[in-house]
Enzyme design. Sequence first.
Site, PDB file in Angstrom:
ATOM      1  N   GLU A   1      10.156   0.648  10.291  1.00 40.37           N
ATOM      2  CA  GLU A   1      11.197   1.631   9.934  1.00 40.37           C
ATOM      3  C   GLU A   1      10.565   2.995  10.155  1.00 40.37           C
ATOM      4  OE1 GLU A   1      14.242   0.986   9.083  1.00 40.37           O
ATOM      5  OE2 GLU A   1      14.290  -1.057   8.303  1.00 40.37           O
TER       6      GLU A   1
ATOM      7  N   LYS B   1       0.846  -1.201   0.000  1.00 39.57           N
ATOM      8  CA  LYS B   1       0.000   0.000   0.000  1.00 39.57           C
ATOM      9  C   LYS B   1       0.876   1.244   0.000  1.00 39.57           C
ATOM     10  CE  LYS B   1      -1.805   2.916   2.747  1.00 39.57           C
ATOM     11  NZ  LYS B   1      -1.720   4.133   1.916  1.00 39.57           N
TER      12      LYS B   1
ATOM     13  N   GLU C   1      10.649  15.500  15.095  1.00 37.62           N
ATOM     14  CA  GLU C   1      11.015  15.405  13.684  1.00 37.62           C
ATOM     15  C   GLU C   1      10.227  16.460  12.899  1.00 37.62           C
ATOM     16  OE1 GLU C   1       9.669  11.833  11.687  1.00 37.62           O
ATOM     17  OE2 GLU C   1      11.586  11.676  10.631  1.00 37.62           O
TER      18      GLU C   1
HETATM   19  P1  NAD Z   1       2.719   8.191   8.010  1.00 35.76           P
HETATM   20  O1  NAD Z   1       3.023   7.285   9.144  1.00 35.76           O
HETATM   21  O2  NAD Z   1       1.698   9.231   8.197  1.00 35.76           O
HETATM   22  O3  NAD Z   1       2.245   7.354   6.724  1.00 35.76           O
HETATM   23  C1  NAD Z   1       3.005   6.297   6.201  1.00 35.76           C
HETATM   24  C2  NAD Z   1       2.088   5.283   5.562  1.00 35.76           C
HETATM   25  O4  NAD Z   1       1.232   4.748   6.563  1.00 35.76           O
HETATM   26  C3  NAD Z   1       1.177   5.846   4.460  1.00 35.76           C
HETATM   27  O5  NAD Z   1       1.073   4.899   3.425  1.00 35.76           O
HETATM   28  C4  NAD Z   1      -0.163   5.979   5.170  1.00 35.76           C
HETATM   29  O6  NAD Z   1      -1.260   5.881   4.297  1.00 35.76           O
HETATM   30  C5  NAD Z   1      -0.117   4.799   6.119  1.00 35.76           C
HETATM   31  N1  NAD Z   1      -0.978   4.922   7.314  1.00 35.76           N
HETATM   32  C6  NAD Z   1      -1.357   6.052   7.953  1.00 35.76           C
HETATM   33  N2  NAD Z   1      -2.167   5.741   8.995  1.00 35.76           N
HETATM   34  C7  NAD Z   1      -2.282   4.389   9.016  1.00 35.76           C
HETATM   35  C8  NAD Z   1      -2.973   3.473   9.856  1.00 35.76           C
HETATM   36  N3  NAD Z   1      -3.706   3.877  10.878  1.00 35.76           N
HETATM   37  N4  NAD Z   1      -2.856   2.155   9.588  1.00 35.76           N
HETATM   38  C9  NAD Z   1      -2.102   1.718   8.565  1.00 35.76           C
HETATM   39  N5  NAD Z   1      -1.443   2.542   7.728  1.00 35.76           N
HETATM   40  C10 NAD Z   1      -1.523   3.867   7.947  1.00 35.76           C
HETATM   41  O7  NAD Z   1       4.122   8.779   7.585  1.00 35.76           O
HETATM   42  P2  NAD Z   1       4.412   9.848   6.463  1.00 35.76           P
HETATM   43  O8  NAD Z   1       4.103  11.177   7.015  1.00 35.76           O
HETATM   44  O9  NAD Z   1       3.794   9.418   5.190  1.00 35.76           O
HETATM   45  O10 NAD Z   1       5.992   9.662   6.290  1.00 35.76           O
HETATM   46  C11 NAD Z   1       6.915  10.337   7.010  1.00 35.76           C
HETATM   47  C12 NAD Z   1       7.458   9.504   8.148  1.00 35.76           C
HETATM   48  O11 NAD Z   1       8.070   8.308   7.636  1.00 35.76           O
HETATM   49  C13 NAD Z   1       8.559  10.227   8.888  1.00 35.76           C
HETATM   50  O12 NAD Z   1       8.391  10.031  10.262  1.00 35.76           O
HETATM   51  C14 NAD Z   1       9.832   9.535   8.397  1.00 35.76           C
HETATM   52  O13 NAD Z   1      10.914   9.639   9.274  1.00 35.76           O
HETATM   53  C15 NAD Z   1       9.347   8.135   8.232  1.00 35.76           C
HETATM   54  N6  NAD Z   1      10.237   7.377   7.333  1.00 35.76           N
HETATM   55  C16 NAD Z   1      11.058   6.426   7.858  1.00 35.76           C
HETATM   56  C17 NAD Z   1      11.944   5.735   7.045  1.00 35.76           C
HETATM   57  C18 NAD Z   1      12.880   4.691   7.599  1.00 35.76           C
HETATM   58  O14 NAD Z   1      13.423   3.932   6.817  1.00 35.76           O
HETATM   59  N7  NAD Z   1      13.094   4.623   8.902  1.00 35.76           N
HETATM   60  C19 NAD Z   1      11.983   6.004   5.673  1.00 35.76           C
HETATM   61  C20 NAD Z   1      11.135   6.979   5.164  1.00 35.76           C
HETATM   62  C21 NAD Z   1      10.266   7.663   6.007  1.00 35.76           C
END
Ligand code: NAD
Length: 494
Positions: A256, A182, A393
């Site tokens: 991650e 997804k 962050e």
């Molecule tokens: P997010 O957690 O809001 O969303 C990430 C994904 O999760 C999206 O596909 C979203 O649709 C899905 N999601 C949201 N709510 C959900 C739920 N309740 N159940 C299941 N899925 C759900 O994060 P974001 O704002 O899209 O991305 C930024 C974050 O990702 C930052 O914190 C960044 O540090 C982190 N990140 C980490 C890595 C790593 O490798 N450690 C890499 C890239 C980004």
Amino acid sequence: MTTYLEPKLPEAGLAGSYINGAWHWPEGRLTVENPSRRSAICEVGRGTAKEVDLAVQAARTALPAWRALAASERGNLLSELGRRLEENAEDVARVLAAESGNAIKTQSRGEALGAAGVLKYYGGVAVEQKGETLPLGPGILSYSTREPHGVVGSIIPWNSPLQLGAVKISMALATGNCLVLKPAEDAPLAILKLAELADGLFPPGVFNVVTGVGEEAGAALVAHPGVDKVSFTGSSEVGKLIGKVTADRIANLTLELGGKSPTIVFPDAIAEGRLDTCAQQVANAMRFMRQGQSCTAGSRLFVHKDIWDELMPKVAEKSAALNVGDALDPDVDMGAVVNAERYGEIRAFVAEAEEQGATFLIGETPTEDPQGFCPNPTIITGVDNSWRISREEVFGPVMVAIPFETEEEVIEMANDTHYGLAAFLFTHDVSRITRLTRAIDAGWIQVNQGGGQIPGMSYGGTKQSGMGSEYSIEGALEAYTYRKCVTINIEGGV
Ligand code: NAD
């Protein structure tokens, strides 16, 4: 006049969900926007629990034949997908730049080629799914094999969707799992382009994509009883929610998550003509060219007080030199942050620090209603490590810089965070390097460089930055397979 590198969008009918080797349109729609221009790009399907269920069923049906296939054959198919992506890299990169805001020149092109590299790397190492034998003496043969968990549900964010998607696809499929992926609602198009390239390559049901929003499609995927393993990349907040759901049915989980990574510079790092390179690497570590929207961004800069006056103007000069603008402009170095919500949050972080009395070395509080979400690189001084801007962050092009005097003091400040993803250390003193790399809580520490991940390295965080590691074959074996032990009594037995 600028000639923008306009993308060729997924054809009508190819932007739904990709389930069981065919395109499927859910009832709902999502509009994907270009954050550099604040304009709609195209509509994709808004999948729900219904599409997730279809995809999981398809993956379960495909599983027995896929896991039975020789690892080398699974690897060959991944390598072929890598080759197809490489051939179409410019096409996919433009779509990626349009939806994510990551500049085509510095980011999206490299990401498309990097994702192809990940697929090809896993294509090659798929055969390394080896087990062990135990020396239990004559008459007993005891060995272990690495078995796939089954159906993997992977969820990825928008900041690096193609690279992260390629990692999830490669690790799951190479090890004999089937996958339901997804992508993020803000940036699903490059992944749909990849699904287009994969069409007809894998047996139907092995690789599925369900587009949709997190609370609907994402939550349904995590909760689905047919999903044996969840691999999530995203924010720590959502990671915690997912951990609770998977714990309920003891599903395997990799997380991650976010970071607030320290960059630490000691005086010797700029000695002997190294000032310029060091300043450039510090700016690179901050990922300004990705608008700071990188989980590993070195967003807390700790500079030894003896070199503060020499280093800081150079870091400021390098960072301010970036050409900020439309991600599809071939001359732009730094594009747009992904959406209005993220832009608003960045703005609020910086405005709060300004109110607390911080000083801007470069940059400013972003304007309220811009034409495109393109804030300037911003370096803030006069802050304390305890302020919100130093602890949380920001996920934007905002770095805080804090002077330090002693090694003990900087270790304490660097570790004073609930994150533990990455760290960057600048010094050429080997004993200091060994002391600090031991003392700092981080999954990945780079010394004298601010580079990005490379296939083959084990990458993951500690503390609230996650659990498990990805990118390496060892990480894939740990995270995407379980050990099955077989003990055979060859002579006698019962
Ligand atoms: P997010 O957690 O809001 O969303 C990430 C994904 O999760 C999206 O596909 C979203 O649709 C899905 N999601 C949201 N709510 C959900 C739920 N309740 N159940 C299941 N899925 C759900 O994060 P974001 O704002 O899209 O991305 C930024 C974050 O990702 C930052 O914190 C960044 O540090 C982190 N990140 C980490 C890595 C790593 O490798 N450690 C890499 C890239 C980004």
